[in-house]
Enzyme design. Structure first.
Site: not given
Ligand code: AHR
Length: 519
Positions: A58, A205-206, A277, A328, A379
């Site tokens: 990103e 995204n999100e 996460y 992610e 990432q």
């Protein structure tokens, strides 16, 4: 280089001259426990798509600028502006797929800012990650160029939050239309006559958060409208990926699919991406045993999330035409403001515990291979659970990189059903796969105080020797730094494999992959 051993060689090796090579740094002070596990070589789960070993980069902190892109005039050694060391390390590992430009950044990114002569590109404020400015010298051509250099499939996350259907549709045409339209001719004028052939497209995204703060119903309506215009150009049919939940949130998934299909079922959707996460209770190098237990236990939750999300999706998509992605994932430890100031936003160190987390995650993905299409760790460089850390012209390979290296033999293999004793999230973790006449088994011992002597019985195949590699460190906070870059590195390891039995020792905090010959 792994050392191939015959059965007899193995037995000799432990006492012979190569013993130092084969025996890991052992924590002899710990209790040794015997455990058993099993691999059913005759029960196939599904092919392990190499995309389960995917990555994400990103515009955040120093991931893109400095970590991957330094520009052609930089004193940092580079290949056409890309960091030479990063290109070399990533090419060696093999990055099957790379997602870009975000993350939260994606829904504030306007692709036209990143094309054309570099000097003419606008400078924009990165509103999500610190309000610093970016000169847009890294754009679509540079991203695709990076992917080509490291052999990765490009995956572009489009802007649904602040963009328009026209903007996203034009980006697809710019990338994929062969030639003769104004947009494709512009691409040619900007250096690429050949279309990029980008298959993977994220539609936001999100969007429940930084991508527009929408309800699942609102997002489903926008999604439906955007994808109406995202077409096949020049034979490249886009694989369209919808935004899934934050962790295992069933209400987002039910709400999204119910709304998506309320009028008709003929809506283009190929993939559905959850983010997951694993939060850390302290900064990366200060983990207590309890912090580590808590974080590593979250991988049981990840496996549960895959089962539950897939089950909800199955209700709407019983034939499993829609792939489940984990766009992610990874460890997100407590960040240290001084480190972020020095190295960029969301920078964190990476320890043997991070590597164990990576291996636990990859083992989960292998075990659930038939339910997943792609998984991208967050990432690639200098951000969260990075493979590489850079500081000016220095570059460190992290323990997480080595965890991926150890798990690499599973790519493209057929995942096999495994069994282990007990169901503790901190018990030994196992995944196994078969490719041609090789059986790969990855074992993780997440315990900090137990040496495991593991016997793995293999049903449905006869084995005749093999090789193994180990990543291990007795100190849970051990890491590779710019001054000591080789504190945590893999080594050859001893494994005994004969007939239907594999014997291997797992010191505390270790990952072992054995690649065994099927007779
Ligand atoms: O990976 C960092 C951020 O985490 C991403 O930008 C966002 O999608 C997620 O919340």
């Amino acid at each position: 280089m792994s050392k191939r051993l015959s059965r007899r060689g193995l037995l000799r090796g432990a006492a012979g001259a190569s013993a130092a090579l084969l025996i890991p740094r052992r924590a002899t002070a710990y209790a040794t426990v015997r455990e058993s596990a099993a691999v059913n070589a005759d029960i196939e789960i599904g092919k392990i798509n190499p995309y389960l070993h995917g990555h994400f980069a990103e515009h955040l902190g120093t991931c893109i600028y400095e970590g991957l892109w330094v520009g052609k005039n930089s004193p940092v050694p580079n290949v056409e502006g890309f960091r030479r060391d990063a290109i070399e390390h990533l090419s060696r590992l093999g990055i099957p797929v790379l997602r870009w430009p975000g993350g939260c950044f994606a829904d504030d990114y306007h692709w036209r800012d990143g094309i054309g002569p570099t000097g003419d590109r606008p400078s924009r404020v990165n509103i999500h990650w610190g309000n610093y400015t970016e000169d847009n010298s890294f754009g679509t051509h540079e991203f695709v160029g990076l992917c080509r250099k490291i052999g990765a499939e490009p995956y572009i996350a489009g802007n649904l939050g602040s963009g328009t259907p026209q903007e996203m549709r034009d980006w697809v045409e710019y990338c994929n239309y062969p030639g003769g339209s104004t947009l494709s001719d512009e691409r040619a004028a900007n250096g690429s006559k050949d279309p990029f052939g980008v298959v993977y497209w994220g539609v936001g995204n999100e969007n429940w958060g930084c991508g527009g703060n929408m309800t699942p119903q609102e997002y489903a309506s926008h999604y439906r409208r955007f994808v109406t215009y995202m077409r096949t150009f020049g034979g490249t049919r886009p694989y369209l990926i919808a935004c899934g939940p934050s962790s295992n949130d069933p209400s987002w998934t039910r709400g999204f699919f119910t709304k998506l299909y309320e009028r008709q079922r003929r809506v283009r959707i190929d993939g559905y991406a959850m983010h997951f996460y694993s939060w850390g209770g302290d900064s990366s190098t200060k983990f207590t045993v309890e912090n580590m237990r808590e974080q590593l236990s979250s991988f049981a939750g990840l496996e549960e999330a895959i089962l539950q999300q897939r089950a909800i999706m199955d209700g709407f998509d019983p034939e499993r035409r829609i792939g489940l992605l984990i766009d992610e994932w990874g460890v997100w430890d407590r960040l240290v403001p001084e480190e972020e100031k020095q190295y960029g936003r969301l920078w964190q160190q990476n320890t043997i515990r991070s590597a164990l987390a990576a291996a636990l995650g990859l083992n989960v993905f292998h075990r659930q291979a038939e339910k997943l299409h792609m998984c991208n760790i967050a990432q690639t460089v200098n951000v969260l659970q990075a493979l590489l850390l850079t500081d000016r012209d220095r570059c460190v390979v992290t323990p997480t990189y080595y965890a991926y290296e150890l798990e690499k033999p599973h790519r493209d293999g057929m995942s096999l059903r495994t069994e282990r004793t007990g169901d503790s999230p901190l018990g030994v973790s196992i995944s196994a796969s078969r490719k041609d006449n090789k059986l790969a088994i990855t074992l993780v011992n997440p315990k900090h105080n137990t040496n495991l002597e593991l016997s793995v019985s293999v049903r449905g195949a006869k084995l005749d020797g093999g090789t193994a590699r180990i990543l291990h460190h007795a100190d849970r906070n051990a890491c590779n730094t710019f001054d000591a870059p080789s504190e945590v590195t893999p080594a050859d390891h001893s494994v005994e494999a004969a007939g239907s039995m594999v014997k291997v020792e797992l010191p505390p905090l270790s990952i072992v992959t054995a690649v065994l010959e099927i007779a």
